[in-house]
Write a protein that holds these residues in place. Structure first.
Motif, PDB file in Angstrom:
ATOM      1  N   ILE A   5       0.792  -1.215   0.059  1.00 41.59           N
ATOM      2  CA  ILE A   5      -0.095   0.113   0.010  1.00 41.59           C
ATOM      3  C   ILE A   5       0.845   1.316  -0.027  1.00 41.59           C
ATOM      4  CG2 ILE A   5      -1.650   1.285   1.296  1.00 41.59           C
ATOM      5  CD1 ILE A   5      -3.042  -1.099  -0.078  1.00 41.59           C
TER       6      ILE A   5
ATOM      7  N   LYS B  40      -7.020  -2.008  -0.153  1.00 45.09           N
ATOM      8  CA  LYS B  40      -6.335  -3.053   0.420  1.00 45.09           C
ATOM      9  C   LYS B  40      -7.128  -4.295   0.336  1.00 45.09           C
ATOM     10  CE  LYS B  40      -4.337  -2.729   4.313  1.00 45.09           C
ATOM     11  NZ  LYS B  40      -4.143  -2.558   5.780  1.00 45.09           N
TER      12      LYS B  40
ATOM     13  N   GLY C 185      -6.952   1.704   2.605  1.00 48.58           N
ATOM     14  CA  GLY C 185      -5.469   1.377   2.621  1.00 48.58           C
ATOM     15  C   GLY C 185      -4.909   1.524   3.965  1.00 48.58           C
TER      16      GLY C 185
END
Length: 556
Positions: free
Chosen positions: A265, A281, A310
């Protein structure tokens, strides 16, 4: 009455090297407990007296609302299979076979046994409500027993179970236990919090934990100093600050971008010059579920893909509650089979997802955290090595199986009730109450007739208290450098108060057989400073007894 010098109270000057928390150190030093094996302890004279006092308080309060049973520790496999927990509990359940080869287990709770009694004995709504409880040893095959009596393999537990005709009746039983637990913990002198909790393997929809803040705890609780909000980290929620979405690029359609060697990420966000808050994510997981088509009880693997913001972390307890079964990470072969891509570039595009969590069993499930609901122009993996996709909007460019609250709350986030900052503390769970619903009664076939003569399923509640944990929590809260007592050690849990008496001890013993005193034969064997230190370590709340020899001028 017992002479102090005649009692077996093996104190230690120093704590064992493996003792890390205060309660473990002082219980061993004071001669309350001795370890037999990992997670298995013997309760010596002082320890047993303290636990009996705790059980006496629990029993007095529980007898006001329920009836005490005594149930077997050995359970047949069949009742645990009927509830579905024989497989669910995995290696935590102690299992054994008898000489005939029949499977048995050592009970860690009693839902199955209590429900079996209810199934056989309850026939009519006139027999309800019922509240049954017991105080007996329970067993759990802990992988890593530690912290003295806080995580052990055999422990004493008060567990109660309620049976009601409907949800309104369960509400009444639940409230009775809630109030009873507060009286119990108040009488034990504990400073505790009541928090919203996850039911875990017990099942059910509503539950509360009674928690004591202490650095020795393994649980984490989220609370707000600005209001009464409190919840276990596994259940906690918070308000999120608004996040500004990225502007669409090009015509706004999903746009593939080259991200060579950028997998994490942070790497992708830095490479593209965006915040992790604008990234998705992707977590690739597998659940073992029953194969409904085969109807043989066998399981099959089903993909469970979770999308998170994320910068957020997954709360596994929330995910387990949503999916309803245990999960594990996908291996490399499973990832390539579903995504046709190596890890690091995974995303939701190009896959036909299940439309319903319980249906479409042949398709993988896509769960999207609520923090992504309503967001637009997000960035995710393209399911293609070295590529990601921009301009992704959930519900438009891909369709989740469901949205769910799956993220873990962090300290400093906004309280959902009053808007103040949340705090996170470690704590020890001393009690837990659940609204089980119909999980066990329905699975095990318990039925009664209602007032109209119709057959209905009773609704259940489950309510537990850890006996050892009350004492350990009290010590963690109250210990001083010198020992258990300190100034705040609750008198209701003292193993015994030393009695200050004069005159003939033998005569006093006949009048007060349940008490014990310190006599001067003890002082001859050990210096008075040592015996005084021992009493401090042991949690004694009074000092010397004066015997007849002292009155006659003997100073020994």
């Amino acid at each position: 009455m017992h002479r102090w010098s005649e009692l077996f109270i093996p104190t230690l000057r120093e704590a064992p090297s493996d003792a890390e928390v205060a309660s473990h150190k002082f219980l061993v030093r004071a001669g309350y407990i001795r370890q037999l094996a990992a997670g298995i302890y013997s309760y010596l004279f002082l320890g047993n007296r303290s636990f009996n006092k705790i059980m006496g308080i629990v029993r007095q309060e529980m007898d006001k609302i329920g009836q005490e049973f005594y149930l077997p520790a050995l359970h047949p496999r069949e009742v645990w299979e009927a509830s579905g927990r024989w497989d669910l509990m995995g290696e935590n359940l102690f299992r054994l076979k008898d000489r005939k080869g029949a499977d048995l287990c050592l009970g860690m709770t009693e839902e199955e046994v209590m429900t079996e009694i209810a199934r056989k004995e309850l026939r009519s709504y006139k027999q309800l409500p019922q509240i049954w409880y017991q105080i007996t040893p329970k067993f759990r095959d802990e992988l890593r027993p530690k912290s003295g009596l806080l995580r052990i393999r055999q422990f004493m537990m008060k567990d109660a179970y309620s049976f009601d005709i409907d949800a309104a009746g369960l509400d009444v039983s639940y409230k009775k236990h809630y109030e009873t637990y507060r009286r119990i913990f108040d009488r034990c002198g504990l400073k505790y919090m009541v928090v919203e909790a996850d039911s875990g393997a017990m099942g059910g929809k509503e539950s509360h934990e009674f928690m004591v803040r202490t650095p020795a705890g393994e649980d984490q609780i989220v609370s707000c100093d600005g209001c009464n909000y409190a919840a276990n980290l596994e259940k906690a929620t918070s308000k999120l600050d608004a996040v500004e979405d990225l502007k669409a690029e090009g015509d706004g359609s999903p746009l593939e971008v080259h991200t060579p060697g950028q997998k994490t990420i942070e790497e992708v966000a830095r490479f593209l010059g965006v915040s992790p808050k604008n990234k998705i994510k992707t977590l690739a997981l597998i659940a073992e579920v029953k194969d409904e088509k085969e109807k043989t009880g066998k399981t099959k693997s089903r993909g469970i893909v979770v999308l998170m913001r994320g910068d957020h972390q997954l709360n596994e307890a929330k995910l387990n509650g949503t999916v309803g079964t245990a999960i594990r990470p996908m291996d490399e072969a499973e990832i390539k089979s579903l995504f046709k891509s190596p890890a690091g570039y995974l995303g939701p595009m190009g896959i036909e997802w299940a439309k319903d969590l319980k249906k479409d069993a042949d398709r993988p499930v896509l769960l999207v955290d609520k923090a992504l609901e309503g967001r637009s122009n997000l960035i995710a993996g393209a399911n293609k090595e070295d590529y990601h996709i921009k301009n992704l909007t959930p519900g438009k460019d891909f369709h989740p199986t469901a949205y769910a609250d799956l993220r873990a709350v962090t300290a400093g986030e906004v309280c959902p009730s009053c808007g103040s900052a949340l705090r996170i503390d470690t704590a020890v769970e001393i009690g837990h109450i659940f609204k089980l619903g119909y999980r066990y009664t329905d699975a095990m076939g318990a039925r009664v007739l209602d007032k109209n003569g119709k057959e209905v399923t009773p609704i259940m509640g489950s309510y537990g208290i850890g006996i050892e944990r009350i004492l350990t929590a009290a010590i963690e809260q109250s210990n001083a450098s010198g020992g258990i007592a300190g100034r705040m050690y609750p008198g209701s849990l003292d193993c015994e108060r030393l009695k200050k008496r004069t005159g003939n001890i033998a005569q006093q013993a006949k009048k007060n057989p349940g008490e014990f005193v310190q006599d001067f034969s003890c002082q001859r064997r050990r210096p008075s400073c040592v015996t005084g230190q021992s009493r401090a370590v042991q949690g004694m709340s009074a000092s010397n007894t004066i015997g007849p020899k002292y009155q006659n001028g003997c100073r020994c």
